[in-house]
Design a protein around this motif. Structure first.
Motif, short mmCIF file in Angstrom:
data_model
loop_
_atom_site.label_atom_id
_atom_site.label_comp_id
_atom_site.label_asym_id
_atom_site.label_seq_id
_atom_site.Cartn_x
_atom_site.Cartn_y
_atom_site.Cartn_z
N ASN A 13 0.86 -1.24 0.02
CA ASN A 13 0.00 0.06 -0.01
C ASN A 13 0.94 1.17 -0.07
O ASN A 13 2.11 1.08 0.20
CB ASN A 13 -1.02 0.11 1.21
N GLY A 14 0.17 2.37 -0.17
CA GLY A 14 0.98 3.57 -0.33
C GLY A 14 1.53 3.87 1.16
O GLY A 14 0.71 3.53 2.15
N ASN A 15 2.54 4.61 1.43
CA ASN A 15 3.16 4.72 2.77
C ASN A 15 3.22 3.53 3.56
O ASN A 15 3.14 3.40 4.75
CB ASN A 15 2.24 5.89 3.50
N SER A 16 3.58 2.41 2.84
CA SER A 16 4.11 1.10 3.59
C SER A 16 5.41 0.95 2.84
O SER A 16 5.91 1.39 2.40
CB SER A 16 2.82 0.12 3.10
N SER A 17 5.71 -0.59 2.65
CA SER A 17 6.75 -1.19 2.28
C SER A 17 6.56 -2.47 1.78
O SER A 17 5.52 -3.23 2.38
CB SER A 17 8.00 -0.87 3.03
N ALA A 18 7.60 -3.05 1.27
CA ALA A 18 7.69 -4.59 0.88
C ALA A 18 7.84 -5.14 1.97
O ALA A 18 7.33 -6.23 2.23
CB ALA A 18 8.65 -4.89 -0.10
N ASP A 49 7.40 10.30 -1.27
CA ASP A 49 6.75 11.55 -1.30
C ASP A 49 7.47 12.79 -0.51
O ASP A 49 8.74 12.44 0.09
CB ASP A 49 5.50 11.46 -0.89
N ALA A 50 6.91 13.68 -0.25
CA ALA A 50 7.50 14.94 0.55
C ALA A 50 8.02 14.74 1.71
O ALA A 50 8.83 15.23 2.43
CB ALA A 50 6.76 16.21 0.27
N LYS A 51 6.99 13.68 2.40
CA LYS A 51 7.24 13.22 3.70
C LYS A 51 8.18 12.18 3.83
O LYS A 51 8.35 11.44 5.02
CB LYS A 51 5.85 12.95 4.58
N ASP A 52 8.89 11.61 2.73
CA ASP A 52 9.78 10.17 2.75
C ASP A 52 9.01 9.10 2.83
O ASP A 52 9.49 8.19 3.44
CB ASP A 52 10.84 10.69 3.78
N GLY A 53 7.52 9.11 2.50
CA GLY A 53 6.90 7.91 2.48
C GLY A 53 7.22 7.24 1.23
O GLY A 53 7.33 7.90 0.21
N ILE A 54 7.07 6.05 1.17
CA ILE A 54 7.08 5.18 -0.10
C ILE A 54 5.65 5.09 -0.58
O ILE A 54 4.80 4.41 0.19
CB ILE A 54 7.70 3.63 0.40
N VAL A 55 5.53 5.60 -1.91
CA VAL A 55 4.21 5.75 -2.55
C VAL A 55 4.33 5.36 -4.06
O VAL A 55 5.42 5.45 -4.66
CB VAL A 55 3.66 7.26 -2.54
N TRP A 56 3.30 4.81 -4.63
CA TRP A 56 3.09 4.61 -6.13
C TRP A 56 2.89 5.69 -6.85
O TRP A 56 3.36 5.67 -8.10
CB TRP A 56 1.96 3.19 -6.36
N ALA A 60 0.57 16.00 -7.14
CA ALA A 60 1.50 17.35 -7.33
C ALA A 60 0.84 18.65 -6.98
O ALA A 60 -0.14 18.97 -7.69
CB ALA A 60 1.91 17.22 -8.80
N ASP A 61 1.13 19.19 -5.91
CA ASP A 61 0.40 20.14 -5.29
C ASP A 61 0.72 21.25 -6.33
O ASP A 61 1.95 21.73 -7.07
CB ASP A 61 1.10 20.81 -4.02
N GLY A 62 -0.30 22.05 -6.56
CA GLY A 62 -0.24 23.37 -7.51
C GLY A 62 0.12 23.22 -9.04
O GLY A 62 0.48 23.81 -9.91
N THR A 63 -0.24 21.90 -9.35
CA THR A 63 -0.34 21.47 -10.81
C THR A 63 -1.69 20.68 -11.14
O THR A 63 -2.40 20.38 -10.41
CB THR A 63 1.01 20.56 -10.95
N ASP A 64 -1.81 20.42 -12.40
CA ASP A 64 -2.83 19.83 -12.87
C ASP A 64 -2.53 18.30 -12.97
O ASP A 64 -3.47 17.61 -13.42
CB ASP A 64 -3.42 20.39 -14.31
N GLU A 65 -1.54 17.97 -12.71
CA GLU A 65 -1.23 16.51 -12.77
C GLU A 65 -1.52 15.92 -11.66
O GLU A 65 -1.21 16.01 -10.28
CB GLU A 65 0.44 16.35 -12.64
N GLU A 66 -2.63 14.81 -11.74
CA GLU A 66 -3.49 14.28 -10.73
C GLU A 66 -2.70 13.04 -10.24
O GLU A 66 -2.78 12.72 -8.95
CB GLU A 66 -4.72 13.88 -11.34
N TYR A 67 -1.86 12.51 -11.07
CA TYR A 67 -0.99 11.20 -10.37
C TYR A 67 0.51 11.43 -10.76
O TYR A 67 0.91 10.60 -11.58
CB TYR A 67 -1.47 9.79 -11.01
N SER A 68 1.07 12.06 -10.08
CA SER A 68 2.42 12.37 -10.33
C SER A 68 3.40 11.10 -10.00
O SER A 68 3.28 10.58 -8.86
CB SER A 68 2.98 13.54 -9.44
#
Length: 269
Positions: A13-18, A49-56, A60-68
């Motif tokens: 899952n996001g913010n988890s790990s293998a 991510d910005a908090k150093d979590g592991i994400v897939w 993206a803040d301030g952009t139109d990109e929904e899935y950076s």
């Protein structure tokens, strides 16, 4: 059937790990491996991510990109799938949303297990036929429904994902899929694994040869005698060289870090 090796790609899952997913699936992992020769292969997402979590992926803040980062994730997983023969995918949460792309990218995947997943794809209709899927869903959430509509399959309700009941359902589903595939294309599965074993053996032989006989063109970059003989194609003449400097010998890249010779440390002593 138990003699045929069978690999399943596992996505956390996001913010988890293998490592965390491996811990949650440990009892199922051991049972499948010992009784059915099924190997669960866990991989980490390549993104932080910005908090150093592991994400897939991330928004993206301030952009139109929904899935950076999603494109980099999918390219990474395509490379993983090409590295060894996988028969299915087991994915949790954010990992399940990414796994929903994989059957359209890799023909070798024959089934999927989506645990508390949701879909990033906007379509509401069925997207794939004859691809067995097990959905582990939270009945109190609606986010699972589009993924179920797109893939169909069996549904098991569970508020607490990956509890003992879930593991039993997942294990039974995996064993069923292995039996189905072995009866349909057992010889192909055997050949895939034999080819993988040969490729692994060849890679080990190449690595061993490189360690024992480092390529002269690479060795010359850090050995003054080779440089003086002008044998490196990228440049001619001598290069400035400081004893003990530069990178490790190419052969030592194949050794664990603690076993490599560190000339600078030797010089300091």
């Amino acid at each position: 059937e138990s003699l045929v090796a069978f690999r399943i790609l596992c996505l956390h899952n996001g913010n988890s790990s293998a490592k965390e997913l491996n811990a949650r699936l440990q009892s199922l992992d051991e049972r499948l491996h010992q009784k059915h020769n099924v190997e669960l292969v866990y991989v980490n997402s390549p993104l932080r991510d910005a908090k150093d979590g592991i994400v897939w992926w991330e928004k993206a803040d301030g952009t139109d990109e929904e899935y950076s980062g999603l494109d980099a994730t999918l390219l990474y997983l395509k490379q993983v799938l090409s590295s060894m023969p996988f028969s299915g995918v087991l994915a949790v949460g954010q990992g399940a949303a990414v796994a929903a792309f994989l059957p359209f990218m890799a023909n070798s995947l024959e089934f999927g297990i989506f645990v508390h997943g949701s879909s990033l794809l906007k379509e509401e209709e069925r997207l794939i036929e004859d691809w067995p899927v097990l959905h582990i869903i939270d009945p109190n959430l609606d986010s699972n429904q589009r993924l179920i509509a797109q893939f169909g399959g069996n549904v098991h309700e569970s508020v607490a994902p990956l509890d003992l009941s879930d593991l039993n359902v997942i294990g039974k589903f995996i064993v069923q899929q292995k039996k189905r595939l072995v009866s349909r294309c057992g010889e192909e599965l055997v050949l895939r694994n034999q080819l993988f074993a040969v490729e692994q053996e060849a890679a080990e032989l190449v690595a061993r040869h490189a360690m024992e006989n480092p390529p002269a063109s690479l060795l010359a970059a850090i050995v003054p005698a080779a440089a003086k003989e002008n044998i490196v194609g990228a440049w001619s003449g001598s290069k400035p060289y400081k004893e003990g400097g530069g990178a490790p010998c190419p052969s030592e890249f194949l050794l664990p870090a603690e076993e490599r010779t560190d000339a600078r440390n030797e010089e300091a002593r």
